[in-house]
Structures are given as structure tokens and as C-alpha cells.
Scaffold this motif. Structure first.
Motif, PDB file in Angstrom:
ATOM      1  N   THR A  95      21.714  25.933  26.713  1.00  0.00           N
ATOM      2  CA  THR A  95      23.030  25.651  26.170  1.00  0.00           C
ATOM      3  C   THR A  95      23.249  24.146  26.060  1.00  0.00           C
ATOM      4  OG1 THR A  95      25.407  25.869  26.502  1.00  0.00           O
ATOM      5  CG2 THR A  95      24.023  25.996  28.469  1.00  0.00           C
ATOM      6  N   LEU A  96      23.644  23.707  24.913  1.00  0.00           N
ATOM      7  CA  LEU A  96      23.897  22.293  24.657  1.00  0.00           C
ATOM      8  C   LEU A  96      25.153  21.819  25.391  1.00  0.00           C
ATOM      9  CD1 LEU A  96      22.841  19.888  23.036  1.00  0.00           C
ATOM     10  CD2 LEU A  96      24.246  20.669  21.130  1.00  0.00           C
ATOM     11  N   GLN A  97      26.095  22.723  25.643  1.00  0.00           N
ATOM     12  CA  GLN A  97      27.339  22.349  26.306  1.00  0.00           C
ATOM     13  C   GLN A  97      27.088  21.695  27.667  1.00  0.00           C
ATOM     14  OE1 GLN A  97      29.180  26.395  25.254  1.00  0.00           O
ATOM     15  NE2 GLN A  97      30.834  25.211  26.138  1.00  0.00           N
ATOM     16  N   ALA A  98      26.205  22.269  28.461  1.00  0.00           N
ATOM     17  CA  ALA A  98      25.946  21.727  29.795  1.00  0.00           C
ATOM     18  C   ALA A  98      25.329  20.331  29.705  1.00  0.00           C
ATOM     19  CB  ALA A  98      25.037  22.668  30.583  1.00  0.00           C
ATOM     20  N   THR A  99      24.410  20.141  28.782  1.00  0.00           N
ATOM     21  CA  THR A  99      23.766  18.832  28.613  1.00  0.00           C
ATOM     22  C   THR A  99      24.786  17.796  28.155  1.00  0.00           C
ATOM     23  OG1 THR A  99      21.684  19.916  28.095  1.00  0.00           O
ATOM     24  CG2 THR A  99      21.899  17.609  27.437  1.00  0.00           C
ATOM     25  N   LEU A 100      25.621  18.169  27.191  1.00  0.00           N
ATOM     26  CA  LEU A 100      26.659  17.252  26.720  1.00  0.00           C
ATOM     27  C   LEU A 100      27.649  16.930  27.830  1.00  0.00           C
ATOM     28  CD1 LEU A 100      27.276  18.721  23.161  1.00  0.00           C
ATOM     29  CD2 LEU A 100      26.371  16.445  23.678  1.00  0.00           C
ATOM     30  N   SER A 101      28.041  17.931  28.616  1.00  0.00           N
ATOM     31  CA  SER A 101      28.964  17.696  29.732  1.00  0.00           C
ATOM     32  C   SER A 101      28.373  16.729  30.743  1.00  0.00           C
ATOM     33  CB  SER A 101      29.303  19.012  30.438  1.00  0.00           C
ATOM     34  OG  SER A 101      30.144  19.796  29.651  1.00  0.00           O
ATOM     35  N   ALA A 102      27.094  16.905  31.057  1.00  0.00           N
ATOM     36  CA  ALA A 102      26.443  16.014  32.018  1.00  0.00           C
ATOM     37  C   ALA A 102      26.400  14.587  31.487  1.00  0.00           C
ATOM     38  CB  ALA A 102      25.032  16.509  32.331  1.00  0.00           C
ATOM     39  N   TYR A 103      26.076  14.415  30.223  1.00  0.00           N
ATOM     40  CA  TYR A 103      25.987  13.084  29.632  1.00  0.00           C
ATOM     41  C   TYR A 103      27.359  12.414  29.530  1.00  0.00           C
ATOM     42  CZ  TYR A 103      25.136   9.334  26.296  1.00  0.00           C
ATOM     43  OH  TYR A 103      25.073   8.116  25.688  1.00  0.00           O
ATOM     44  N   LEU A 104      28.362  13.184  29.084  1.00  0.00           N
ATOM     45  CA  LEU A 104      29.697  12.629  28.852  1.00  0.00           C
ATOM     46  C   LEU A 104      30.547  12.551  30.127  1.00  0.00           C
ATOM     47  CD1 LEU A 104      30.428  14.537  25.532  1.00  0.00           C
ATOM     48  CD2 LEU A 104      29.846  12.102  25.760  1.00  0.00           C
ATOM     49  N   GLY A 105      30.167  13.318  31.149  1.00  0.00           N
ATOM     50  CA  GLY A 105      30.921  13.311  32.395  1.00  0.00           C
ATOM     51  C   GLY A 105      32.231  14.064  32.321  1.00  0.00           C
ATOM     52  N   ARG A 106      32.320  15.017  31.412  1.00  0.00           N
ATOM     53  CA  ARG A 106      33.539  15.837  31.281  1.00  0.00           C
ATOM     54  C   ARG A 106      33.177  17.166  30.630  1.00  0.00           C
ATOM     55  NH1 ARG A 106      33.819  11.422  27.826  1.00  0.00           N
ATOM     56  NH2 ARG A 106      34.221  11.867  25.649  1.00  0.00           N
ATOM     57  N   PRO A 107      34.035  18.177  30.810  1.00  0.00           N
ATOM     58  CA  PRO A 107      33.740  19.495  30.235  1.00  0.00           C
ATOM     59  C   PRO A 107      33.678  19.448  28.704  1.00  0.00           C
ATOM     60  CG  PRO A 107      35.520  19.640  31.830  1.00  0.00           C
ATOM     61  CD  PRO A 107      35.264  18.176  31.606  1.00  0.00           C
ATOM     62  N   VAL A 108      32.814  20.274  28.159  1.00  0.00           N
ATOM     63  CA  VAL A 108      32.681  20.423  26.705  1.00  0.00           C
ATOM     64  C   VAL A 108      32.956  21.878  26.367  1.00  0.00           C
ATOM     65  CG1 VAL A 108      31.082  20.324  24.752  1.00  0.00           C
ATOM     66  CG2 VAL A 108      31.036  18.524  26.486  1.00  0.00           C
ATOM     67  N   GLY A 109      33.895  22.101  25.462  1.00  0.00           N
ATOM     68  CA  GLY A 109      34.264  23.454  25.069  1.00  0.00           C
ATOM     69  C   GLY A 109      33.894  23.751  23.624  1.00  0.00           C
ATOM     70  N   VAL A 110      34.045  25.014  23.258  1.00  0.00           N
ATOM     71  CA  VAL A 110      33.751  25.487  21.907  1.00  0.00           C
ATOM     72  C   VAL A 110      35.061  25.668  21.159  1.00  0.00           C
ATOM     73  CG1 VAL A 110      32.797  27.393  20.553  1.00  0.00           C
ATOM     74  CG2 VAL A 110      31.663  26.669  22.651  1.00  0.00           C
ATOM     75  N   GLU A 111      35.135  25.102  19.973  1.00  0.00           N
ATOM     76  CA  GLU A 111      36.290  25.267  19.089  1.00  0.00           C
ATOM     77  C   GLU A 111      35.784  25.999  17.836  1.00  0.00           C
ATOM     78  OE1 GLU A 111      39.507  22.100  17.805  1.00  0.00           O
ATOM     79  OE2 GLU A 111      37.654  21.838  16.662  1.00  0.00           O
ATOM     80  N   LEU A 112      36.145  27.271  17.720  1.00  0.00           N
ATOM     81  CA  LEU A 112      35.724  28.070  16.567  1.00  0.00           C
ATOM     82  C   LEU A 112      36.521  27.644  15.345  1.00  0.00           C
ATOM     83  CD1 LEU A 112      34.047  30.489  15.506  1.00  0.00           C
ATOM     84  CD2 LEU A 112      35.990  31.938  16.117  1.00  0.00           C
ATOM     85  N   LYS A 113      35.828  27.180  14.322  1.00  0.00           N
ATOM     86  CA  LYS A 113      36.481  26.748  13.086  1.00  0.00           C
ATOM     87  C   LYS A 113      36.528  27.873  12.054  1.00  0.00           C
ATOM     88  CE  LYS A 113      37.793  23.128  12.697  1.00  0.00           C
ATOM     89  NZ  LYS A 113      39.091  22.612  13.091  1.00  0.00           N
ATOM     90  N   LYS A 114      35.415  28.601  11.953  1.00  0.00           N
ATOM     91  CA  LYS A 114      35.334  29.669  10.952  1.00  0.00           C
ATOM     92  C   LYS A 114      34.250  30.637  11.379  1.00  0.00           C
ATOM     93  CE  LYS A 114      34.468  30.367   6.025  1.00  0.00           C
ATOM     94  NZ  LYS A 114      34.073  29.734   4.776  1.00  0.00           N
ATOM     95  N   GLN A 115      34.529  31.923  11.167  1.00  0.00           N
ATOM     96  CA  GLN A 115      33.523  32.936  11.452  1.00  0.00           C
ATOM     97  C   GLN A 115      33.785  34.124  10.552  1.00  0.00           C
ATOM     98  OE1 GLN A 115      31.781  33.828  15.450  1.00  0.00           O
ATOM     99  NE2 GLN A 115      33.218  35.521  15.357  1.00  0.00           N
TER     100      GLN A 115
END
Length: 159
Positions: A43-63
Motif C-alpha cells: 500500500t502506497l498510503q503507509a509509505t507516503l505517511s511515513a515519508y510525510l509524517g502524517r496520515p494519508v487518506g483516500v479521496e474517491l473522485k469518481k468510480q
């Protein structure tokens, strides 16, 4: 001007021994953090959170789900209200238990695989960059599912 980081018709699959030399060659011209993001298999979210030092969430734009059972999905990965990655996916999933998680759009597709303990084969298909952005296209495959994903990042955030 977009520069592709792959040789024509060469795709790279990761093995249990680590990144294949073809993957490393594809990402050689990127910075270390860009290489980490381009080669991230979970999951890219965990890697991004670790790098940025804050939680990263998913924002659904279109499905949307087509008549042939494919989902087309556009999401942003967001930290503190700022988009840190945008992703376009096509999902073919013949596992009914996963459909509610996909339809809700609250989880990234990597997180859905983790939740259901599905081990997928990861294949990096392409990497690109221009003056502002860098991106990757990859496929996740397992029995009865296939995800085709393109993710794009702003270079200014990941130097």
C-alpha cells in the motif's frame, strides 16, 4: 517533455529476492524517494505517511462499474487536505467479497488486498517524468482479479 524510464516492450516483475535489475534500470534516473514510491509494491498510503509524517487518506473522485464488470476509479491520496498523489485504476474483480470495499471507495486498492490477505503479483509497466511530475503504471494480478493502475506525483513534494 515526457521521458520514459523504460526500454521498449520491457516489463519488470519483482521476485522474492528483491527488485529485478530491469526494475532498477527503469527507475535509475529518479531521486531516491521517487524510486521508493515508484517501486512500492504494497500500500502506497503507509509509505507516503511515513515519508510525510502524517496520515494519508483516500479521496474517491469518481468510480463507475461498466456492464462487463470492470470498475474505473479515480482517487486522490490526501494528507492534511493536500493531494499527494492522484491515481487512475481499472479493476477486474471476480471475487464478490471484495465488491463492497471497492464500491464504498474508502480504502485504497492496495489496502483492500491487505484486508483480504490476497497476495498479488506486482508488475511495473512504465515510469515517466516531466518537469513537474513523475508517474508509474503497474499491474497487480492474483487469481480472479487484475488491477491496472497509474499514479502521478508532484516532483516538488518528493525531491
Amino acid at each position: 517533455m515526457r521521458r520514459k524510464g523504460r526500454q521498449q516492450n520491457r516489463r519488470a516483475i519483482v521476485s522474492d529476492a528483491g527488485l529485478a535489475p530491469t526494475v532498477l534500470a527503469m527507475v535509475a534516473q529518479f531521486t531516491p524517494i521517487q524510486r521508493v514510491l515508484l517501486c512500492q509494491q504494497g500500500t502506497l498510503q503507509a509509505t507516503l505517511s511515513a515519508y510525510l509524517g502524517r496520515p494519508v487518506g483516500v479521496e474517491l473522485k469518481k468510480q463507475e462499474k461498466s456492464a462487463d464488470g470492470r470498475w474505473k476509479r479515480t482517487v486522490n491520496l490526501v494528507a492534511d487536505g493536500k493531494v499527494v498523489c492522484w491515481a487512475y485504476s481499472t479493476l477486474v474483480v471476480d471475487i464478490a467479497a471484495l465488491w463492497p470495499d471497492i464500491e464504498r471507495g474508502e480504502l485504497g486498492i492496495g489496502r483492500i488486498l491487505e484486508k483480504w490477505r490476497i497476495k498479488a503479483e506486482w508488475e511495473l509497466r512504465d515510469v515517466e517524468q516531466d518537469d513537474r511530475t513523475f508517474s508509474r503504471r503497474y499491474t497487480l494480478k492474483a487469481p480472479k482479479l487484475r488491477y491496472d493502475i497509474q499514479e502521478t506525483f508532484e516532483k516538488a513534494m518528493f525531491r
